[in-house]
Design a protein around this motif. Structure first.
Motif, PDB file in Angstrom:
ATOM      1  N   ALA A 432       0.824  -1.212   0.000  1.00 16.96           N
ATOM      2  CA  ALA A 432       0.000   0.000   0.000  1.00 16.96           C
ATOM      3  C   ALA A 432       0.856   1.259   0.000  1.00 16.96           C
ATOM      4  O   ALA A 432       0.439   2.308  -0.494  1.00 16.96           O
ATOM      5  CB  ALA A 432      -0.933  -0.006   1.209  1.00 16.96           C
ATOM      6  N   ALA A 433       2.072   1.170   0.544  1.00 18.64           N
ATOM      7  CA  ALA A 433       2.939   2.343   0.651  1.00 18.64           C
ATOM      8  C   ALA A 433       3.731   2.620  -0.625  1.00 18.64           C
ATOM      9  O   ALA A 433       4.552   3.539  -0.648  1.00 18.64           O
ATOM     10  CB  ALA A 433       3.905   2.161   1.830  1.00 18.64           C
ATOM     11  N   VAL A 434       3.499   1.846  -1.676  1.00 12.96           N
ATOM     12  CA  VAL A 434       4.285   1.983  -2.903  1.00 12.96           C
ATOM     13  C   VAL A 434       3.398   2.421  -4.053  1.00 12.96           C
ATOM     14  O   VAL A 434       2.400   1.777  -4.372  1.00 12.96           O
ATOM     15  CB  VAL A 434       4.982   0.647  -3.245  1.00 12.96           C
ATOM     16  CG1 VAL A 434       5.732   0.761  -4.571  1.00 12.96           C
ATOM     17  CG2 VAL A 434       5.946   0.249  -2.131  1.00 12.96           C
ATOM     18  N   GLU A 435       3.761   3.531  -4.681  1.00 14.45           N
ATOM     19  CA  GLU A 435       3.079   4.030  -5.871  1.00 14.45           C
ATOM     20  C   GLU A 435       3.872   3.594  -7.107  1.00 14.45           C
ATOM     21  O   GLU A 435       5.058   3.266  -6.999  1.00 14.45           O
ATOM     22  CB  GLU A 435       2.974   5.552  -5.809  1.00 14.45           C
ATOM     23  CG  GLU A 435       4.256   6.325  -6.099  1.00 14.45           C
ATOM     24  CD  GLU A 435       5.280   6.343  -4.977  1.00 14.45           C
ATOM     25  OE1 GLU A 435       6.328   6.999  -5.145  1.00 14.45           O
ATOM     26  OE2 GLU A 435       5.055   5.694  -3.936  1.00 14.45           O
ATOM     27  N   PRO A 436       3.265   3.578  -8.300  1.00 15.10           N
ATOM     28  CA  PRO A 436       4.032   3.239  -9.508  1.00 15.10           C
ATOM     29  C   PRO A 436       5.199   4.206  -9.691  1.00 15.10           C
ATOM     30  O   PRO A 436       5.051   5.421  -9.544  1.00 15.10           O
ATOM     31  CB  PRO A 436       2.996   3.391 -10.626  1.00 15.10           C
ATOM     32  CG  PRO A 436       1.674   3.204  -9.956  1.00 15.10           C
ATOM     33  CD  PRO A 436       1.834   3.803  -8.588  1.00 15.10           C
ATOM     34  N   HIS A 437       6.360   3.652  -9.999  1.00 17.63           N
ATOM     35  CA  HIS A 437       7.544   4.502 -10.139  1.00 17.63           C
ATOM     36  C   HIS A 437       8.607   3.750 -10.922  1.00 17.63           C
ATOM     37  O   HIS A 437       8.457   2.556 -11.216  1.00 17.63           O
ATOM     38  CB  HIS A 437       8.092   4.902  -8.765  1.00 17.63           C
ATOM     39  CG  HIS A 437       8.594   3.728  -7.958  1.00 17.63           C
ATOM     40  ND1 HIS A 437       7.760   2.969  -7.171  1.00 17.63           N
ATOM     41  CD2 HIS A 437       9.830   3.169  -7.851  1.00 17.63           C
ATOM     42  CE1 HIS A 437       8.463   2.006  -6.595  1.00 17.63           C
ATOM     43  NE2 HIS A 437       9.713   2.094  -6.986  1.00 17.63           N
ATOM     44  N   VAL A 438       9.670   4.445 -11.255  1.00 16.45           N
ATOM     45  CA  VAL A 438      10.833   3.809 -11.873  1.00 16.45           C
ATOM     46  C   VAL A 438      12.027   3.992 -10.948  1.00 16.45           C
ATOM     47  O   VAL A 438      12.090   4.942 -10.165  1.00 16.45           O
ATOM     48  CB  VAL A 438      11.143   4.397 -13.269  1.00 16.45           C
ATOM     49  CG1 VAL A 438       9.982   4.161 -14.219  1.00 16.45           C
ATOM     50  CG2 VAL A 438      11.469   5.883 -13.166  1.00 16.45           C
ATOM     51  N   GLN A 439      12.963   3.072 -11.041  1.00 17.00           N
ATOM     52  CA  GLN A 439      14.159   3.155 -10.214  1.00 17.00           C
ATOM     53  C   GLN A 439      15.104   4.236 -10.720  1.00 17.00           C
ATOM     54  O   GLN A 439      15.116   4.591 -11.901  1.00 17.00           O
ATOM     55  CB  GLN A 439      14.900   1.818 -10.212  1.00 17.00           C
ATOM     56  CG  GLN A 439      14.232   0.733  -9.404  1.00 17.00           C
ATOM     57  CD  GLN A 439      15.077  -0.529  -9.356  1.00 17.00           C
ATOM     58  OE1 GLN A 439      15.759  -0.864 -10.320  1.00 17.00           O
ATOM     59  NE2 GLN A 439      15.033  -1.235  -8.233  1.00 17.00           N
ATOM     60  N   THR A 440      15.897   4.738  -9.791  1.00 18.02           N
ATOM     61  CA  THR A 440      16.984   5.636 -10.157  1.00 18.02           C
ATOM     62  C   THR A 440      18.157   5.335  -9.243  1.00 18.02           C
ATOM     63  O   THR A 440      18.025   4.585  -8.268  1.00 18.02           O
ATOM     64  CB  THR A 440      16.552   7.108 -10.031  1.00 18.02           C
ATOM     65  OG1 THR A 440      17.584   7.959 -10.562  1.00 18.02           O
ATOM     66  CG2 THR A 440      16.282   7.499  -8.579  1.00 18.02           C
ATOM     67  N   GLU A 441      19.305   5.890  -9.564  1.00 16.57           N
ATOM     68  CA  GLU A 441      20.475   5.700  -8.723  1.00 16.57           C
ATOM     69  C   GLU A 441      20.921   7.027  -8.153  1.00 16.57           C
ATOM     70  O   GLU A 441      20.894   8.054  -8.845  1.00 16.57           O
ATOM     71  CB  GLU A 441      21.616   5.039  -9.516  1.00 16.57           C
ATOM     72  CG  GLU A 441      21.303   3.606  -9.920  1.00 16.57           C
ATOM     73  CD  GLU A 441      22.484   2.915 -10.584  1.00 16.57           C
ATOM     74  OE1 GLU A 441      23.505   3.596 -10.863  1.00 16.57           O
ATOM     75  OE2 GLU A 441      22.399   1.698 -10.813  1.00 16.57           O
ATOM     76  N   VAL A 442      21.324   6.995  -6.885  1.00 13.78           N
ATOM     77  CA  VAL A 442      21.741   8.199  -6.173  1.00 13.78           C
ATOM     78  C   VAL A 442      23.180   8.015  -5.710  1.00 13.78           C
ATOM     79  O   VAL A 442      23.496   7.028  -5.022  1.00 13.78           O
ATOM     80  CB  VAL A 442      20.827   8.461  -4.954  1.00 13.78           C
ATOM     81  CG1 VAL A 442      21.293   9.692  -4.187  1.00 13.78           C
ATOM     82  CG2 VAL A 442      19.379   8.614  -5.397  1.00 13.78           C
ATOM     83  N   ARG A 443      24.028   8.952  -6.084  1.00 13.16           N
ATOM     84  CA  ARG A 443      25.405   8.894  -5.589  1.00 13.16           C
ATOM     85  C   ARG A 443      25.422   9.140  -4.084  1.00 13.16           C
ATOM     86  O   ARG A 443      24.655   9.958  -3.569  1.00 13.16           O
ATOM     87  CB  ARG A 443      26.249   9.934  -6.308  1.00 13.16           C
ATOM     88  CG  ARG A 443      26.532   9.614  -7.780  1.00 13.16           C
ATOM     89  CD  ARG A 443      27.109  10.803  -8.501  1.00 13.16           C
ATOM     90  NE  ARG A 443      26.129  11.876  -8.647  1.00 13.16           N
ATOM     91  CZ  ARG A 443      26.381  13.073  -9.145  1.00 13.16           C
ATOM     92  NH1 ARG A 443      27.618  13.381  -9.530  1.00 13.16           N
ATOM     93  NH2 ARG A 443      25.415  13.970  -9.267  1.00 13.16           N
ATOM     94  N   ALA A 444      26.301   8.426  -3.394  1.00 13.15           N
ATOM     95  CA  ALA A 444      26.374   8.555  -1.939  1.00 13.15           C
ATOM     96  C   ALA A 444      27.797   8.272  -1.481  1.00 13.15           C
ATOM     97  O   ALA A 444      28.435   7.328  -1.960  1.00 13.15           O
ATOM     98  CB  ALA A 444      25.401   7.591  -1.259  1.00 13.15           C
ATOM     99  N   VAL A 445      28.282   9.092  -0.564  1.00 11.45           N
ATOM    100  CA  VAL A 445      29.662   8.977  -0.088  1.00 11.45           C
ATOM    101  C   VAL A 445      29.684   8.211   1.228  1.00 11.45           C
ATOM    102  O   VAL A 445      28.920   8.507   2.159  1.00 11.45           O
ATOM    103  CB  VAL A 445      30.291  10.368   0.095  1.00 11.45           C
ATOM    104  CG1 VAL A 445      31.683  10.262   0.720  1.00 11.45           C
ATOM    105  CG2 VAL A 445      30.372  11.085  -1.249  1.00 11.45           C
TER     106      VAL A 445
END
Length: 470
Positions: A432-445
């Motif tokens: 229920a907490a998930v809406e339609p979406h596409v994945q992405t990548e986030v840079r993180a240090v």
């Protein structure tokens, strides 16, 4: 017939991963306490700049363990040593399964020689309760006071204890004003008493916000009166009550991973436990969320070292999981870190909300972005190889940055830029907490844990993350 226990739920499902990834329960809910007393940003900044009041009366189980066999139960189920555990002391309690994987954690208070109180989430409470009931202990009494249901503040809710924390750089000034005089700053996780509104209350020396503070508790009938006294005394020192929206985000700065998946869904040694657990309990209805997906539920299990609990493991006693943990090479284990997310990449997630024709990324809620009770986002290196899991994600107004707590391969040094895969594959699960979406990548240090410089510099032995004498 409807399943009667967790094992029957699993037998009727297409496997534990499918069951948990498509559960309709959302992220862990903090009941009863209002979402906001002020703006959540003001509440976050107050625990760094002035003082805050955390109301912890409702979102955790309390397990009352009494009798001469109480210490035997604790010793036989904890990775921690109990060789030194005096009255008026608290310890973090970490149990593992027979395979050496973590079930959960919480805090044990030794209130008297044969009286302990466990305070924490359900997985470790259930483990203690099960072994207390089935372990053949002759002199043991256990009762459980479950977390409050989710109700509006002010509804009748009965707990055995209220539990507050007074934290922040001005916390001790508030505490001594309440007490009517000086109060000794005991060592971390030591217990004592103080006076609030003419009433003697029990205290635990704490440091959740990186400065000396106290946890205080007493009979729940006194909840409103004690709370009002704290708020009134704190006005001149800038004390702010913290709502349930901001409260869980404090761990992003202090470094505790609150809800790893309890490692109890497989293993013949744990079958009796699964048959004891109810079909509608935490373990059966919790949710797995995030970009990491494996058909094998054991790929989500974690050892103590991977969660920052390696220093707790002591082989001076027999406990469940000892044989497996003795075979582990600590140097080979992933380690806990903070990931500092790239501001531009996070901004693109929010920008997608206004992109009529472009992709929509998974909504990043503020200040806490988790959307399951156990969160596992893949962390990948420059070659796309999964090197760990990002497990608790949100935003700190104090650091002006999106952060997540993660466990990553031991050979990845601080300062390395990795990428967090944000969002679930194939448009997202049926949660229920998930809406339609596409994945992405986030840079993180890769960054230290705790991330907060204040917390790292001022913790005396640390809170949860670094508590070495556990």
């Amino acid at each position: 017939m409807a399943p009667k226990n967790l094992q029957e739920v699993l037998n009727a499902s297409r496997g534990a991963v499918d069951l948990l990834r498509n559960s309709q329960i959302g992220s862990y809910i903090y009941p009863v306490v209002p979402a906001d007393f002020q703006n959540w940003i003001k509440e976050q900044t107050a625990w760094r700049q002035t003082a805050v009041l955390y109301d912890q009366s409702h979102h955790m189980d309390n397990l009352f363990i009494k009798g001469s066999d109480a210490i035997k139960l604790i010793t036989s189920t904890a990775i921690n040593s109990t060789a030194v555990f005096p009255v008026n002391k608290a310890k973090q309690y970490v149990p593992t399964t027979d395979s050496g994987h973590v079930i959960g954690d919480g805090i044990l208070f030794r209130e008297a020689e044969d009286e302990f109180v466990y305070v924490g989430r359900a997985p470790a409470a259930n483990w203690l309760l099960f072994h207390g009931e089935t372990g053949g202990y002759g002199n043991l009494d256990i009762t459980v006071d479950r977390r409050s249901p989710s109700r509006p503040y002010g509804h009748p809710v009965t707990r055995q204890y209220y539990r507050f924390q007074i934290q922040g750089p001005n916390a001790w000034q508030v505490i001594e004003k309440l007490n009517g005089g000086k109060l000794e700053q005991l060592k971390f996780f030591n217990m004592s008493t103080m006076t609030i509104d003419g009433t003697t209350v029990r205290t635990l020396r704490h440091g959740m916000a990186g400065a000396p503070g106290l946890e205080v508790w007493g009979p729940y009938a006194d909840h409103d009166r004690i709370r009002d006294a704290i708020v009134e005394a704190g006005v001149e020192f800038g004390l702010v009550p913290v709502g349930s929206r901001a409260y869980p985000s404090n761990t992003l700065e202090s470094g505790w991973i609150p809800s790893p998946l309890p490692a109890i869904y497989t293993g013949e040694a744990e079958r009796g436990y699964r048959e004891w657990l109810p079909a509608d309990g935490y373990e059966a209805t919790g949710t797995l969320a995030g970009s990491f997906v494996s058909e094998n539920i054991e790929d989500y299990y974690l050892t103590p070292w991977e969660l920052g609990y390696g220093s707790f493991v002591k082989f001076d006693h027999d406990f469940i999981g000892r044989d497996a943990l003795e075979r582990v090479d600590p140097a080979s284990q992933r380690r806990k870190v903070t990931l500092a997310w790239d501001a531009g990449d996070v901004t693109s997630i929010f920008a997608s909300l206004f992109n009529v024709e472009g992709p929509s990324y998974k909504f990043f809620d503020l200040p806490l972005a988790n959307y399951g009770s156990a969160n596992y986002d893949s962390v990948v290196d420059a070659d796309g190889t999964v090197v760990g899991y990002s497990m608790f994600t949100g935003y700190s107004a104090n650091e002006r940055r999106a952060l997540s707590l993660a466990t990553i391969d031991a050979n990845v040094p601080e300062g390395t830029e990795l990428r967090v895969v944000w969002g679930e594959p194939n448009g997202g699960t049926a949660k229920a907490a998930v809406e339609p979406h596409v994945q992405t990548e986030v840079r993180a240090v890769v960054s230290p844990v705790p991330y907060s410089t204040v917390a790292r510099a001022t913790y005396q032995g640390g809170w949860r993350t670094n508590y070495q004498s556990a």
